[in-house]
Design a protein around this motif. Structure first.
Motif, PDB file in Angstrom:
ATOM      1  N   ALA A   1      30.257 -83.102 -38.108  1.00 46.24           N
ATOM      2  CA  ALA A   1      31.045 -83.742 -39.217  1.00 46.24           C
ATOM      3  C   ALA A   1      31.231 -82.377 -40.456  1.00 46.24           C
ATOM      4  CB  ALA A   1      30.117 -84.614 -40.287  1.00 46.24           C
ATOM      5  N   VAL A   2      30.613 -81.469 -40.527  1.00 48.50           N
ATOM      6  CA  VAL A   2      30.758 -80.551 -41.601  1.00 48.50           C
ATOM      7  C   VAL A   2      32.044 -79.501 -40.923  1.00 48.50           C
ATOM      8  CG1 VAL A   2      29.138 -78.775 -40.060  1.00 48.50           C
ATOM      9  CG2 VAL A   2      29.801 -78.408 -42.616  1.00 48.50           C
ATOM     10  N   ASN A   3      32.192 -79.313 -39.542  1.00 49.27           N
ATOM     11  CA  ASN A   3      33.334 -78.588 -39.366  1.00 49.27           C
ATOM     12  C   ASN A   3      34.634 -79.476 -39.634  1.00 49.27           C
ATOM     13  OD1 ASN A   3      31.262 -78.273 -36.660  1.00 49.27           O
ATOM     14  ND2 ASN A   3      32.006 -76.440 -37.703  1.00 49.27           N
ATOM     15  N   HIS A   4      34.551 -80.790 -39.560  1.00 44.71           N
ATOM     16  CA  HIS A   4      35.646 -81.720 -39.656  1.00 44.71           C
ATOM     17  C   HIS A   4      36.001 -81.502 -41.386  1.00 44.71           C
ATOM     18  CE1 HIS A   4      34.399 -84.260 -36.161  1.00 44.71           C
ATOM     19  NE2 HIS A   4      34.973 -83.152 -35.835  1.00 44.71           N
ATOM     20  N   ALA A   5      34.983 -81.740 -42.061  1.00 43.60           N
ATOM     21  CA  ALA A   5      34.944 -81.905 -43.521  1.00 43.60           C
ATOM     22  C   ALA A   5      35.701 -80.384 -44.075  1.00 43.60           C
ATOM     23  CB  ALA A   5      33.888 -81.909 -44.409  1.00 43.60           C
ATOM     24  N   ARG A   6      35.211 -79.312 -43.321  1.00 47.03           N
ATOM     25  CA  ARG A   6      35.805 -77.931 -43.815  1.00 47.03           C
ATOM     26  C   ARG A   6      36.957 -77.767 -43.411  1.00 47.03           C
ATOM     27  NH1 ARG A   6      30.227 -74.388 -43.687  1.00 47.03           N
ATOM     28  NH2 ARG A   6      29.109 -75.924 -44.947  1.00 47.03           N
ATOM     29  N   GLY A   7      37.520 -78.436 -42.368  1.00 46.20           N
ATOM     30  CA  GLY A   7      38.907 -78.508 -41.586  1.00 46.20           C
ATOM     31  C   GLY A   7      39.864 -78.706 -42.659  1.00 46.20           C
ATOM     32  N   GLU A   8      39.448 -80.204 -43.029  1.00 51.20           N
ATOM     33  CA  GLU A   8      40.069 -80.990 -44.131  1.00 51.20           C
ATOM     34  C   GLU A   8      40.240 -80.247 -45.281  1.00 51.20           C
ATOM     35  OE1 GLU A   8      41.783 -83.587 -43.275  1.00 51.20           O
ATOM     36  OE2 GLU A   8      40.957 -84.163 -41.376  1.00 51.20           O
ATOM     37  N   TRP A   9      39.321 -79.592 -45.944  1.00 49.88           N
ATOM     38  CA  TRP A   9      39.233 -78.770 -47.116  1.00 49.88           C
ATOM     39  C   TRP A   9      40.346 -77.620 -46.981  1.00 49.88           C
ATOM     40  CZ3 TRP A   9      38.395 -73.646 -47.690  1.00 49.88           C
ATOM     41  CH2 TRP A   9      38.322 -73.246 -49.077  1.00 49.88           C
ATOM     42  N   GLN A  10      40.309 -76.880 -45.816  1.00 47.20           N
ATOM     43  CA  GLN A  10      41.167 -75.786 -45.893  1.00 47.20           C
ATOM     44  C   GLN A  10      42.717 -76.187 -45.723  1.00 47.20           C
ATOM     45  OE1 GLN A  10      42.086 -73.364 -42.039  1.00 47.20           O
ATOM     46  NE2 GLN A  10      41.046 -71.766 -43.280  1.00 47.20           N
ATOM     47  N   ILE A  11      42.743 -77.618 -44.766  1.00 45.97           N
ATOM     48  CA  ILE A  11      44.142 -77.749 -44.934  1.00 45.97           C
ATOM     49  C   ILE A  11      44.690 -78.161 -46.382  1.00 45.97           C
ATOM     50  CG2 ILE A  11      45.957 -79.579 -44.143  1.00 45.97           C
ATOM     51  CD1 ILE A  11      43.882 -79.915 -41.470  1.00 45.97           C
TER      52      ILE A  11
ATOM     53  N   GLN B   1      35.714 -87.768 -48.229  1.00 41.23           N
ATOM     54  CA  GLN B   1      35.328 -89.055 -47.568  1.00 41.23           C
ATOM     55  C   GLN B   1      34.308 -88.610 -46.323  1.00 41.23           C
ATOM     56  OE1 GLN B   1      38.485 -91.110 -45.438  1.00 41.23           O
ATOM     57  NE2 GLN B   1      37.214 -92.784 -44.716  1.00 41.23           N
ATOM     58  N   ILE B   2      34.788 -87.681 -45.583  1.00 38.35           N
ATOM     59  CA  ILE B   2      33.895 -87.143 -44.507  1.00 38.35           C
ATOM     60  C   ILE B   2      32.513 -86.735 -45.054  1.00 38.35           C
ATOM     61  CG2 ILE B   2      33.629 -85.503 -42.546  1.00 38.35           C
ATOM     62  CD1 ILE B   2      36.739 -85.710 -42.279  1.00 38.35           C
ATOM     63  N   ALA B   3      32.551 -86.103 -46.058  1.00 40.51           N
ATOM     64  CA  ALA B   3      31.412 -85.469 -46.776  1.00 40.51           C
ATOM     65  C   ALA B   3      30.469 -86.431 -47.129  1.00 40.51           C
ATOM     66  CB  ALA B   3      31.693 -84.329 -48.047  1.00 40.51           C
ATOM     67  N   GLU B   4      30.955 -87.629 -47.740  1.00 41.02           N
ATOM     68  CA  GLU B   4      30.108 -88.587 -48.321  1.00 41.02           C
ATOM     69  C   GLU B   4      29.545 -89.512 -47.084  1.00 41.02           C
ATOM     70  OE1 GLU B   4      31.969 -89.259 -52.630  1.00 41.02           O
ATOM     71  OE2 GLU B   4      32.739 -90.569 -51.361  1.00 41.02           O
ATOM     72  N   GLU B   5      30.516 -89.724 -46.310  1.00 42.08           N
ATOM     73  CA  GLU B   5      30.084 -90.698 -45.185  1.00 42.08           C
ATOM     74  C   GLU B   5      29.011 -90.044 -44.222  1.00 42.08           C
ATOM     75  OE1 GLU B   5      33.454 -91.796 -42.728  1.00 42.08           O
ATOM     76  OE2 GLU B   5      34.276 -93.349 -44.281  1.00 42.08           O
ATOM     77  N   HIS B   6      28.925 -88.844 -44.249  1.00 45.27           N
ATOM     78  CA  HIS B   6      27.983 -88.318 -43.236  1.00 45.27           C
ATOM     79  C   HIS B   6      27.017 -87.523 -44.069  1.00 45.27           C
ATOM     80  CE1 HIS B   6      30.064 -88.655 -39.626  1.00 45.27           C
ATOM     81  NE2 HIS B   6      31.323 -88.604 -40.259  1.00 45.27           N
ATOM     82  N   GLY B   7      26.879 -87.687 -45.333  1.00 46.53           N
ATOM     83  CA  GLY B   7      25.731 -87.134 -46.070  1.00 46.53           C
ATOM     84  C   GLY B   7      25.581 -85.716 -46.141  1.00 46.53           C
TER      85      GLY B   7
ATOM     86  N   PHE C   1      27.177 -78.293 -51.082  1.00 44.29           N
ATOM     87  CA  PHE C   1      28.071 -77.488 -51.015  1.00 44.29           C
ATOM     88  C   PHE C   1      29.360 -77.843 -50.595  1.00 44.29           C
ATOM     89  CE2 PHE C   1      30.684 -74.597 -48.261  1.00 44.29           C
ATOM     90  CZ  PHE C   1      30.935 -73.200 -49.089  1.00 44.29           C
ATOM     91  N   ASP C   2      29.314 -78.791 -49.561  1.00 43.97           N
ATOM     92  CA  ASP C   2      30.491 -79.358 -49.009  1.00 43.97           C
ATOM     93  C   ASP C   2      30.978 -80.602 -50.025  1.00 43.97           C
ATOM     94  OD1 ASP C   2      31.141 -78.406 -46.103  1.00 43.97           O
ATOM     95  OD2 ASP C   2      29.166 -78.846 -46.124  1.00 43.97           O
ATOM     96  N   VAL C   3      30.274 -81.149 -50.812  1.00 45.48           N
ATOM     97  CA  VAL C   3      30.723 -82.370 -51.637  1.00 45.48           C
ATOM     98  C   VAL C   3      31.307 -81.434 -53.143  1.00 45.48           C
ATOM     99  CG1 VAL C   3      29.786 -83.954 -53.438  1.00 45.48           C
ATOM    100  CG2 VAL C   3      28.944 -83.947 -51.161  1.00 45.48           C
ATOM    101  N   ALA C   4      30.799 -80.441 -53.245  1.00 46.39           N
ATOM    102  CA  ALA C   4      31.337 -79.598 -54.476  1.00 46.39           C
ATOM    103  C   ALA C   4      32.882 -78.886 -54.022  1.00 46.39           C
ATOM    104  CB  ALA C   4      30.676 -78.377 -54.689  1.00 46.39           C
ATOM    105  N   CYS C   5      32.990 -78.561 -52.754  1.00 39.80           N
ATOM    106  CA  CYS C   5      34.194 -78.086 -52.168  1.00 39.80           C
ATOM    107  C   CYS C   5      35.158 -79.165 -52.082  1.00 39.80           C
ATOM    108  CB  CYS C   5      34.054 -77.666 -50.672  1.00 39.80           C
ATOM    109  SG  CYS C   5      33.192 -75.897 -50.663  1.00 39.80           S
ATOM    110  N   ALA C   6      34.730 -80.355 -51.628  1.00 41.89           N
ATOM    111  CA  ALA C   6      35.550 -81.371 -51.546  1.00 41.89           C
ATOM    112  C   ALA C   6      36.299 -81.952 -53.009  1.00 41.89           C
ATOM    113  CB  ALA C   6      34.973 -82.643 -51.225  1.00 41.89           C
ATOM    114  N   HIS C   7      35.373 -81.983 -54.008  1.00 45.85           N
ATOM    115  CA  HIS C   7      35.985 -82.341 -55.465  1.00 45.85           C
ATOM    116  C   HIS C   7      36.712 -80.959 -55.920  1.00 45.85           C
ATOM    117  CE1 HIS C   7      34.142 -86.039 -56.136  1.00 45.85           C
ATOM    118  NE2 HIS C   7      32.946 -85.439 -55.810  1.00 45.85           N
TER     119      HIS C   7
END
Length: 275
Positions: free
Chosen positions: A180-190, A212-218, A222-228
Motif C-alpha cells: 500500500a505504501v508503494n501505491h500511495a507514493r505512486g499516486e502522490w508522485q502522479i 484514500q489509500i493512506a487512510e484505508e491501509h493505516g 509521513f504518507d498522510v501528510a504527503c497526501a494532504h
C-alpha cells in the motif's frame, strides 16, 4: 369514464405520443408513467394533456435504448442535474459499445481480406507478467527517472510527456508487486507531476486516491501528510485557495507527528514551497 377537455384516454395518448396502448399499460405498472386518474367502475385510464410531452420523452428515450429504470428517473425531473447525469452516463455506455463495434468491424475487414485469424486477432494476455525482481527495479527506476524530469529546469514538451508516461508506468508496475505504501507514493508522485504541469483535474484525482489509500491501509503520518500536501498543491493549481489552505493545515498537523526528523523536514519544506 370518458375523456374530458383536460383529460385523454389511453388510446388518445397513444396516438399523440407515438406509444402503443400496451406500452402505456406496461409503463403504468412499472411506475414510469401513471395515469392521472383510473375509473373505479371500469378501470379506464385517463391522462392529463400535460403528460403527452412526458410520454413523447419516454418514447424517444426508449428508442435511444435508455433502460426503463433510468427512463423513470429521468422523466421524473427531466430538467434536473441528475437527469442530465443519467443521460450522459447512457451516452458513455453507447460510446463504449461503439468502440467495441469499431474494433469488431476492423478485424472482420481483415478476415474478409484473407488475413489468417491468428494474425488478425492475436491472443490478448489477461495479465502482465514480468520477473518480480526485474519488475521491482523497473518500478523504482521509473519513479526516480520521473524525479529527474521533475527537477529539470529546462524540461522540453517531449520530456514533460515522458514524465507523465514514466510516473504512470511506475505506478502500474508497483500495483502487483508493491504494498500500500508503494501505491500511495505512486499516486502522490502522479499528482505532483500533474500539478507541476498545471493540470489540476488529474492532480486532484490522484491526490485524493493517495489519501484514500493512506487512510484505508493505516499508513503512517509521513504518507498522510504527503497526501494532504498533494491535495493542497492540486487545489492551489485549481485556484481553490480555501481548500488548499485546509489541506495544507492538515498536512502540517500530520507532519508534526512524524518521528523521523529528516522525513518531517522534507514534508515541511514541500509545504513551505506552496506559500
Amino acid at each position: 369514464m370518458p375523456a374530458t377537455r383536460d383529460r385523454l384516454t389511453i388510446g388518445q395518448l397513444a396516438r399523440l405520443s407515438g406509444l402503443t396502448t400496451r406500452a402505456l399499460r406496461h409503463y403504468d405498472k412499472l411506475g414510469v408513467l401513471r395515469p392521472a386518474a383510473v375509473g373505479d367502475a371500469n378501470g379506464y385510464r385517463l391522462y392529463d394533456r400535460g403528460q403527452v410531452e412526458v410520454a413523447r420523452q419516454i418514447r424517444v428515450l426508449r428508442e435511444l435504448e435508455v433502460p426503463l429504470d433510468e427512463v423513470r428517473r429521468i422523466v421524473a425531473d427531466a430538467d434536473s442535474e441528475d437527469a442530465q447525469r443519467r443521460i450522459a452516463a447512457h451516452r458513455a455506455r453507447l460510446e463504449a459499445r461503439l468502440a467495441e463495434l469499431r474494433t469488431a468491424h476492423y478485424f472482420l475487414g481483415r478476415l474478409a481480406g484473407g488475413t489468417q485469424i491468428e494474425d488478425a486477432m492475436p491472443i490478448r494476455p489477461t495479465a502482465f507478467v514480468m520477473d518480480p525482481q526485474v519488475q521491482r527495479k523497473a518500478a523504482a527506476d521509473l519513479f526516480n527517472y520521473t524525479w529527474t524530469l521533475l527537477e529539470k529546469g529546462d524540461r522540453t514538451e517531449r520530456e514533460s510527456d515522458l514524465m507523465i508516461h514514466a510516473t504512470h508506468a511506475s505506478r502500474f508496475l508497483w500495483e502487483e508487486i508493491g504494498e500500500a505504501v508503494n501505491h500511495a507514493r505512486g499516486e502522490w508522485q502522479i499528482a505532483r507531476v500533474y500539478a507541476v504541469l498545471d493540470r489540476p483535474e488529474p492532480a486532484l484525482f490522484h491526490a485524493r486516491r493517495c489519501l484514500q489509500i493512506a487512510e484505508e491501509h493505516g499508513l503512517g503520518d509521513f504518507d498522510v501528510a504527503c497526501a494532504h500536501e498533494a491535495l493542497a498543491r492540486a487545489h492551489a493549481v485549481a485556484g481553490e485557495r480555501d481548500a488548499a489552505r485546509r489541506h495544507e493545515d492538515q498536512a502540517r498537523e500530520a507532519a508534526q507527528r512524524i518521528d523521523d526528523a529528516d522525513d518531517r523536514d522534507l514534508v515541511l519544506a514541500d509545504l513551505d514551497a506552496l506559500s
